[in-house]
Design a protein around this motif. Structure first.
Motif, PDB file in Angstrom:
ATOM      1  N   LYS A 216      15.521 -25.932 140.988  1.00  0.00           N
ATOM      2  CA  LYS A 216      16.114 -25.001 140.024  1.00  0.00           C
ATOM      3  C   LYS A 216      15.515 -25.224 138.636  1.00  0.00           C
ATOM      4  O   LYS A 216      14.934 -26.265 138.358  1.00  0.00           O
ATOM      5  CB  LYS A 216      17.628 -25.175 139.972  1.00  0.00           C
ATOM      6  CG  LYS A 216      18.324 -24.791 141.267  1.00  0.00           C
ATOM      7  CD  LYS A 216      19.828 -24.787 141.088  1.00  0.00           C
ATOM      8  CE  LYS A 216      20.527 -24.321 142.361  1.00  0.00           C
ATOM      9  NZ  LYS A 216      22.006 -24.281 142.202  1.00  0.00           N
ATOM     10  N   GLU A 217      15.682 -24.223 137.801  1.00  0.00           N
ATOM     11  CA  GLU A 217      15.198 -24.333 136.429  1.00  0.00           C
ATOM     12  C   GLU A 217      16.124 -25.224 135.605  1.00  0.00           C
ATOM     13  O   GLU A 217      17.297 -25.382 135.915  1.00  0.00           O
ATOM     14  CB  GLU A 217      15.110 -22.944 135.792  1.00  0.00           C
ATOM     15  CG  GLU A 217      14.057 -22.051 136.408  1.00  0.00           C
ATOM     16  CD  GLU A 217      13.891 -20.744 135.651  1.00  0.00           C
ATOM     17  OE1 GLU A 217      12.986 -19.977 136.011  1.00  0.00           O
ATOM     18  OE2 GLU A 217      14.659 -20.493 134.709  1.00  0.00           O
ATOM     19  N   ARG A 218      15.562 -25.786 134.546  1.00  0.00           N
ATOM     20  CA  ARG A 218      16.363 -26.590 133.647  1.00  0.00           C
ATOM     21  C   ARG A 218      17.403 -25.708 132.972  1.00  0.00           C
ATOM     22  O   ARG A 218      17.099 -24.590 132.533  1.00  0.00           O
ATOM     23  CB  ARG A 218      15.465 -27.262 132.609  1.00  0.00           C
ATOM     24  CG  ARG A 218      16.160 -28.290 131.753  1.00  0.00           C
ATOM     25  CD  ARG A 218      15.159 -29.065 130.927  1.00  0.00           C
ATOM     26  NE  ARG A 218      14.278 -29.879 131.759  1.00  0.00           N
ATOM     27  CZ  ARG A 218      13.384 -30.729 131.258  1.00  0.00           C
ATOM     28  NH1 ARG A 218      13.246 -30.868 129.953  1.00  0.00           N
ATOM     29  NH2 ARG A 218      12.619 -31.426 132.071  1.00  0.00           N
ATOM     30  N   GLU A 219      18.610 -26.206 132.876  1.00  0.00           N
ATOM     31  CA  GLU A 219      19.749 -25.436 132.362  1.00  0.00           C
ATOM     32  C   GLU A 219      20.376 -26.159 131.175  1.00  0.00           C
ATOM     33  O   GLU A 219      20.698 -27.346 131.271  1.00  0.00           O
ATOM     34  CB  GLU A 219      20.792 -25.288 133.487  1.00  0.00           C
ATOM     35  CG  GLU A 219      22.104 -24.689 133.073  1.00  0.00           C
ATOM     36  CD  GLU A 219      23.175 -24.802 134.146  1.00  0.00           C
ATOM     37  OE1 GLU A 219      24.162 -24.048 134.064  1.00  0.00           O
ATOM     38  OE2 GLU A 219      23.061 -25.653 135.055  1.00  0.00           O
ATOM     39  N   GLY A 220      20.555 -25.460 130.083  1.00  0.00           N
ATOM     40  CA  GLY A 220      21.285 -26.020 128.955  1.00  0.00           C
ATOM     41  C   GLY A 220      22.764 -25.930 129.217  1.00  0.00           C
ATOM     42  O   GLY A 220      23.267 -24.854 129.535  1.00  0.00           O
ATOM     43  N   ILE A 221      23.485 -27.047 129.112  1.00  0.00           N
ATOM     44  CA  ILE A 221      24.892 -27.043 129.489  1.00  0.00           C
ATOM     45  C   ILE A 221      25.843 -27.370 128.345  1.00  0.00           C
ATOM     46  O   ILE A 221      27.019 -27.003 128.396  1.00  0.00           O
ATOM     47  CB  ILE A 221      25.164 -27.990 130.670  1.00  0.00           C
ATOM     48  CG1 ILE A 221      24.724 -29.415 130.325  1.00  0.00           C
ATOM     49  CG2 ILE A 221      24.489 -27.481 131.938  1.00  0.00           C
ATOM     50  CD1 ILE A 221      25.163 -30.449 131.349  1.00  0.00           C
ATOM     51  N   ALA A 222      25.387 -28.062 127.334  1.00  0.00           N
ATOM     52  CA  ALA A 222      26.296 -28.424 126.244  1.00  0.00           C
ATOM     53  C   ALA A 222      25.486 -28.727 125.000  1.00  0.00           C
ATOM     54  O   ALA A 222      24.335 -29.160 125.079  1.00  0.00           O
ATOM     55  CB  ALA A 222      27.152 -29.625 126.619  1.00  0.00           C
ATOM     56  N   CYS A 223      26.122 -28.513 123.860  1.00  0.00           N
ATOM     57  CA  CYS A 223      25.446 -28.753 122.586  1.00  0.00           C
ATOM     58  C   CYS A 223      26.474 -29.168 121.552  1.00  0.00           C
ATOM     59  O   CYS A 223      27.606 -28.661 121.553  1.00  0.00           O
ATOM     60  CB  CYS A 223      24.725 -27.501 122.136  1.00  0.00           C
ATOM     61  SG  CYS A 223      23.836 -27.661 120.579  1.00  0.00           S
ATOM     62  N   ILE A 224      26.071 -30.083 120.696  1.00  0.00           N
ATOM     63  CA  ILE A 224      26.916 -30.468 119.578  1.00  0.00           C
ATOM     64  C   ILE A 224      26.118 -30.315 118.298  1.00  0.00           C
ATOM     65  O   ILE A 224      24.972 -30.755 118.217  1.00  0.00           O
ATOM     66  CB  ILE A 224      27.462 -31.904 119.746  1.00  0.00           C
ATOM     67  CG1 ILE A 224      28.447 -32.245 118.632  1.00  0.00           C
ATOM     68  CG2 ILE A 224      26.344 -32.932 119.841  1.00  0.00           C
ATOM     69  CD1 ILE A 224      29.284 -33.482 118.922  1.00  0.00           C
TER      70      ILE A 224
ATOM     71  N   ASP B  52      29.085 -21.806 130.905  1.00  0.00           N
ATOM     72  CA  ASP B  52      30.235 -21.462 131.745  1.00  0.00           C
ATOM     73  C   ASP B  52      30.367 -22.400 132.944  1.00  0.00           C
ATOM     74  O   ASP B  52      31.468 -22.667 133.411  1.00  0.00           O
ATOM     75  CB  ASP B  52      30.109 -20.022 132.227  1.00  0.00           C
ATOM     76  CG  ASP B  52      30.354 -19.013 131.124  1.00  0.00           C
ATOM     77  OD1 ASP B  52      29.981 -17.847 131.301  1.00  0.00           O
ATOM     78  OD2 ASP B  52      30.918 -19.397 130.077  1.00  0.00           O
ATOM     79  N   SER B  53      29.232 -22.887 133.425  1.00  0.00           N
ATOM     80  CA  SER B  53      29.240 -23.724 134.620  1.00  0.00           C
ATOM     81  C   SER B  53      29.950 -25.064 134.416  1.00  0.00           C
ATOM     82  O   SER B  53      30.363 -25.705 135.382  1.00  0.00           O
ATOM     83  CB  SER B  53      27.801 -23.977 135.093  1.00  0.00           C
ATOM     84  OG  SER B  53      27.037 -24.565 134.061  1.00  0.00           O
ATOM     85  N   VAL B  54      30.105 -25.491 133.153  1.00  0.00           N
ATOM     86  CA  VAL B  54      30.736 -26.788 132.899  1.00  0.00           C
ATOM     87  C   VAL B  54      31.935 -26.688 131.965  1.00  0.00           C
ATOM     88  O   VAL B  54      32.637 -27.688 131.749  1.00  0.00           O
ATOM     89  CB  VAL B  54      29.718 -27.798 132.319  1.00  0.00           C
ATOM     90  CG1 VAL B  54      28.508 -27.920 133.230  1.00  0.00           C
ATOM     91  CG2 VAL B  54      29.300 -27.424 130.901  1.00  0.00           C
ATOM     92  N   LYS B  55      32.191 -25.526 131.434  1.00  0.00           N
ATOM     93  CA  LYS B  55      33.278 -25.356 130.469  1.00  0.00           C
ATOM     94  C   LYS B  55      34.610 -25.762 131.088  1.00  0.00           C
ATOM     95  O   LYS B  55      34.927 -25.382 132.211  1.00  0.00           O
ATOM     96  CB  LYS B  55      33.315 -23.905 129.997  1.00  0.00           C
ATOM     97  CG  LYS B  55      34.152 -23.659 128.755  1.00  0.00           C
ATOM     98  CD  LYS B  55      34.014 -22.206 128.299  1.00  0.00           C
ATOM     99  CE  LYS B  55      32.611 -21.882 127.882  1.00  0.00           C
ATOM    100  NZ  LYS B  55      32.459 -20.478 127.396  1.00  0.00           N
ATOM    101  N   GLY B  56      35.363 -26.553 130.349  1.00  0.00           N
ATOM    102  CA  GLY B  56      36.655 -27.019 130.834  1.00  0.00           C
ATOM    103  C   GLY B  56      36.582 -28.305 131.640  1.00  0.00           C
ATOM    104  O   GLY B  56      37.603 -28.919 131.920  1.00  0.00           O
ATOM    105  N   ARG B  57      35.368 -28.728 132.009  1.00  0.00           N
ATOM    106  CA  ARG B  57      35.201 -29.956 132.787  1.00  0.00           C
ATOM    107  C   ARG B  57      34.383 -31.006 132.042  1.00  0.00           C
ATOM    108  O   ARG B  57      34.617 -32.197 132.216  1.00  0.00           O
ATOM    109  CB  ARG B  57      34.506 -29.635 134.116  1.00  0.00           C
ATOM    110  CG  ARG B  57      35.258 -28.664 134.994  1.00  0.00           C
ATOM    111  CD  ARG B  57      34.591 -28.517 136.356  1.00  0.00           C
ATOM    112  NE  ARG B  57      33.231 -28.017 136.285  1.00  0.00           N
ATOM    113  CZ  ARG B  57      32.159 -28.672 136.712  1.00  0.00           C
ATOM    114  NH1 ARG B  57      32.289 -29.875 137.249  1.00  0.00           N
ATOM    115  NH2 ARG B  57      30.953 -28.120 136.610  1.00  0.00           N
TER     116      ARG B  57
END
Length: 117
Positions: free
Chosen positions: A43-51, A62-67
């Motif tokens: 799979k392609e690299r996916e950005g999941i979170a940022c501060i 969306d794939s990790v929101k709430g977790r």
């Protein structure tokens, strides 16, 4: 020189938790924008979170929101990714990156997270 080093990966059971760390050096840490990315096999690299200190905000895919929760400790020059309620689809190599004006400019080496059922 800007350096980033991700750590904390490992094997975790479905529904479990894991905390990744990103140790940073070589730049003004309290003015940072740091992102977490992941890349699963095939799979392609996916950005999941940022501060972002500049915007005093966080972002989640969306794939990790709430977790997943991203946080930082400026005294330790570290950014963390708390991963809760992990799923098999969270299995990937996780990277932290320092964002520049045109996107991620500096990358740490990845840390493998494997979720077992």
């Amino acid at each position: 020189d800007v350096q980033l080093q991700a750590s904390g990966g490992g094997l975790v059971q479905t529904g479990g938790s894991l905390r990744l760390s990103c140790a940073a050096s070589g730049f003004t840490f309290d003015d940072k924008v740091i992102s977490w990315f992941r890349q699963a096999p095939g799979k392609e690299r996916e950005g999941i979170a940022c501060i972002s200190d500049r915007r005093a905000s966080t972002y989640y895919a969306d794939s990790v929101k709430g977790r997943f929760t991203v946080s930082s400790n400026n005294a330790k020059n570290a950014v963390y990714l708390q991963m809760d309620d992990v799923r098999s689809e969270d299995t990937a190599v996780y990277y932290c990156a320092k964002e520049e004006s045109m996107g991620p400019g500096y990358w740490g080496q990845g840390t493998q997270v494997t979720v077992s059922s």
